[in-house]
Design a protein around this motif. Structure first.
Motif, PDB file in Angstrom:
ATOM      1  N   VAL A 292       9.457  47.754  32.711  1.00 60.31           N
ATOM      2  CA  VAL A 292      10.103  47.224  34.034  1.00 60.31           C
ATOM      3  C   VAL A 292      10.951  45.829  33.730  1.00 60.31           C
ATOM      4  N   LEU A 293      10.201  44.962  33.041  1.00 65.84           N
ATOM      5  CA  LEU A 293      10.944  43.515  32.722  1.00 65.84           C
ATOM      6  C   LEU A 293      12.123  43.912  31.705  1.00 65.84           C
ATOM      7  N   TYR A 294      11.754  44.670  30.571  1.00 66.09           N
ATOM      8  CA  TYR A 294      13.003  44.962  29.628  1.00 66.09           C
ATOM      9  C   TYR A 294      14.152  45.527  30.427  1.00 66.09           C
ATOM     10  N   SER A 295      13.852  46.342  31.444  1.00 65.48           N
ATOM     11  CA  SER A 295      15.032  46.911  32.357  1.00 65.48           C
ATOM     12  C   SER A 295      15.836  45.891  32.808  1.00 65.48           C
ATOM     13  N   MET A 296      15.291  44.682  33.086  1.00 67.21           N
ATOM     14  CA  MET A 296      15.956  43.619  33.831  1.00 67.21           C
ATOM     15  C   MET A 296      16.602  42.473  32.874  1.00 67.21           C
ATOM     16  N   GLU A 297      16.628  42.728  31.454  1.00 62.11           N
ATOM     17  CA  GLU A 297      17.152  41.742  30.507  1.00 62.11           C
ATOM     18  C   GLU A 297      18.503  41.299  30.934  1.00 62.11           C
ATOM     19  N   ASP A 298      19.193  42.219  31.471  1.00 60.33           N
ATOM     20  CA  ASP A 298      20.554  41.852  31.370  1.00 60.33           C
ATOM     21  C   ASP A 298      20.906  41.224  32.889  1.00 60.33           C
ATOM     22  N   TYR A 299      20.014  41.241  33.806  1.00 61.55           N
ATOM     23  CA  TYR A 299      20.209  40.619  35.292  1.00 61.55           C
ATOM     24  C   TYR A 299      20.355  39.266  35.322  1.00 61.55           C
ATOM     25  N   ASP A 300      21.169  38.778  35.758  1.00 62.87           N
ATOM     26  CA  ASP A 300      21.619  37.223  35.828  1.00 62.87           C
ATOM     27  C   ASP A 300      21.193  36.504  37.023  1.00 62.87           C
ATOM     28  N   GLY A 301      20.268  37.292  37.860  1.00 64.36           N
ATOM     29  CA  GLY A 301      19.618  36.682  39.042  1.00 64.36           C
ATOM     30  C   GLY A 301      18.282  36.154  38.710  1.00 64.36           C
TER      31      GLY A 301
END
Length: 449
Positions: A231-240
């Protein structure tokens, strides 16, 4: 030797665990817990300032008056682990008994903190550390207390075993069968199998029935760890903003959150009083080795200063790990959801619940409200990234096979929750009224007359 068991608390609900075993003239008390939901339904209750009788009337701590019906002397108070539903009443009740509190090092440290925060009673019981795999003599009549290491959703958990001339009493709250835990050793099933087959075997097994209605087996903590990693790796490119919440006492899960936050380029920070307490204690006792730059803040002003820093330096650079996974009204995540902190949630921000809702109406209602408030601010919720700390049915079958007890007492549930365990024990040849003893709070069960 006469063996009598008092089922004092935790036999009509999930919470306020307390059981006493009398072997001859020697009595050992297992657990003295709090029923947190009975506290949460009252506004602004400060249990540390309240009298034990008021908390008993509220249903928040065990009603231990049945102890007067046990003829003997209390030799030890033995909490199995550091969750509040097992230690939360020690500061209110332990002073009534001239006996030491005996527990593992992490649990003893948490008990000490409970006692230091107590403002109504002076608790001067000795605090004795004993680790899994160790034993001590109880009284002068051949009774011995042994700690068997188990895995649960908190570190340093044990199942205590009271060895008597009539056989062993195994107090089985709380555990799961984890053979590849993230922290500490796997559950000591070898020792359970030995206990089931030595001397007079197991006279009575008192078992946690939290998941007894669930088929299959409880997954390892490593399963939750890999789910959380994904789950957290899937958010690596999220900038919020990304915010995570879990049980403050779940040191294995907190460790994984801290590690994966670093992996995706964010600075983890632990926020909330209980988050600071449990993780700080685990680090001080060398159970974990957190990064030197990990911030832990529990005081309200310190937390708000940290939130201001996060907003100034950019939410995309941080991963706050906060209290409030059950939607507790005063916890950090609930305050964030209400807009009561300097941290501003925006559309698309991620909130990761690495916990499940404790299946109790008060918790379920509060969690629902918290999620609605988060959604109203545009946050997106990731739910149930978790594995239970309790045995499902296959684990119960395995424990019965290992211990082969002559008597069973279901615990840690209400009557409905006991039903699955009664069914599976019946499948193994046990029988209600003969060797399965379904009971309620405040009862005495005579195992050997």
């Amino acid at each position: 030797m006469e063996i009598e068991i008092a089922t004092i608390g935790g036999y009509e609900e999930v919470g306020r665990q307390m059981t006493a075993v009398r072997a001859g003239n020697d009595i050992v008390i297992f657990d003295m817990g709090l029923n947190l939901s009975q506290v949460l339904i009252h506004d602004n209750v400060e249990t540390e300032r309240m009298h034990s009788l008021d908390l008993i009337d509220m249903g928040a701590i065990p009603d231990d008056r049945i102890m007067s019906d046990l003829e003997g002397d209390v030799k030890a108070i033995v909490p199995t682990h550091g969750h509040l539903d097992h230690i939360g009443a020690i500061s209110k009740l332990a002073h009534r008994y001239d006996a030491p509190v005996v527990a593992t090092p992490f649990t003893i440290e948490l008990v000490k903190q409970q006692i230091e925060g107590e403002q109504k009673f002076g608790v001067e019981n000795d605090l004795v550390k004993m680790s899994g795999g160790e034993s001590m003599t109880i009284g002068d009549h051949g009774v011995e207390l042994e700690f068997v290491h188990v895995t649960h959703s908190i570190i340093d958990a044990i199942n205590p075993v009271l060895h008597t001339p009539e056989g062993a009493i195994v107090y089985g709250l709380d555990k799961r069968m984890d053979h590849s835990p993230v922290i500490q050793d796997p559950i000591d099933m070898k020792r359970f199998r030995e206990i089931g087959r030595e001397d007079n075997g197991v006279l009575c097994y008192i078992e946690d029935c939290t998941n007894a209605n669930k088929k299959g087996r409880t997954p390892s903590e490593n399963v939750a760890r890999e789910h959380l990693r994904d789950v957290l790796y899937s958010m690596e490119d999220y900038d919020g903003g990304i915010v995570a919440t879990t049980f403050s006492s779940h040191i294995s899960r907190v460790t994984s959150l801290v590690e994966f936050a670093k992996d995706i380029g964010r600075q983890p920070v632990l926020l909330g009083r209980s988050m600071e307490k449990y993780s700080g204690t685990a680090e001080r006792l060398d159970f974990v080795d957190f990064p030197s730059d990990l911030g832990m803040f529990g005081h309200r002003k310190s937390v708000d200063r940290t939130f201001k820093r996060i907003m100034n330096e950019g939410k995309e650079n941080f991963l706050p790990v906060v209290t409030g996974h059950q939607g507790e009204p005063r916890a950090m995540l609930t305050r964030m959801a209400r807009g009561e902190t300097p941290y501003e949630l925006d559309d698309g921000d991620k909130v990761v619940f690495s916990a499940r809702v404790i299946p109790e109406p008060t918790n379920e209602g509060q969690r629902y409200q918290a999620e609605r408030l988060l959604g109203m601010q545009g946050a997106r919720v990731y739910d149930e990234i978790h594995v239970s700390g309790h045995l499902c049915q296959e684990g119960h079958y395995e424990m019965l096979d290992a211990l082969q007890p002559r008597h069973i007492i279901p615990a840690h549930q209400d009557l409905k929750g006991f039903s699955g365990y009664v069914d599976l024990a019946s499948n193994q040849g046990y029988q209600m009224g003969r060797d399965i003893h379904v009971t309620r709070n405040g009862n005495l069960i005579s195992i050997v007359d």
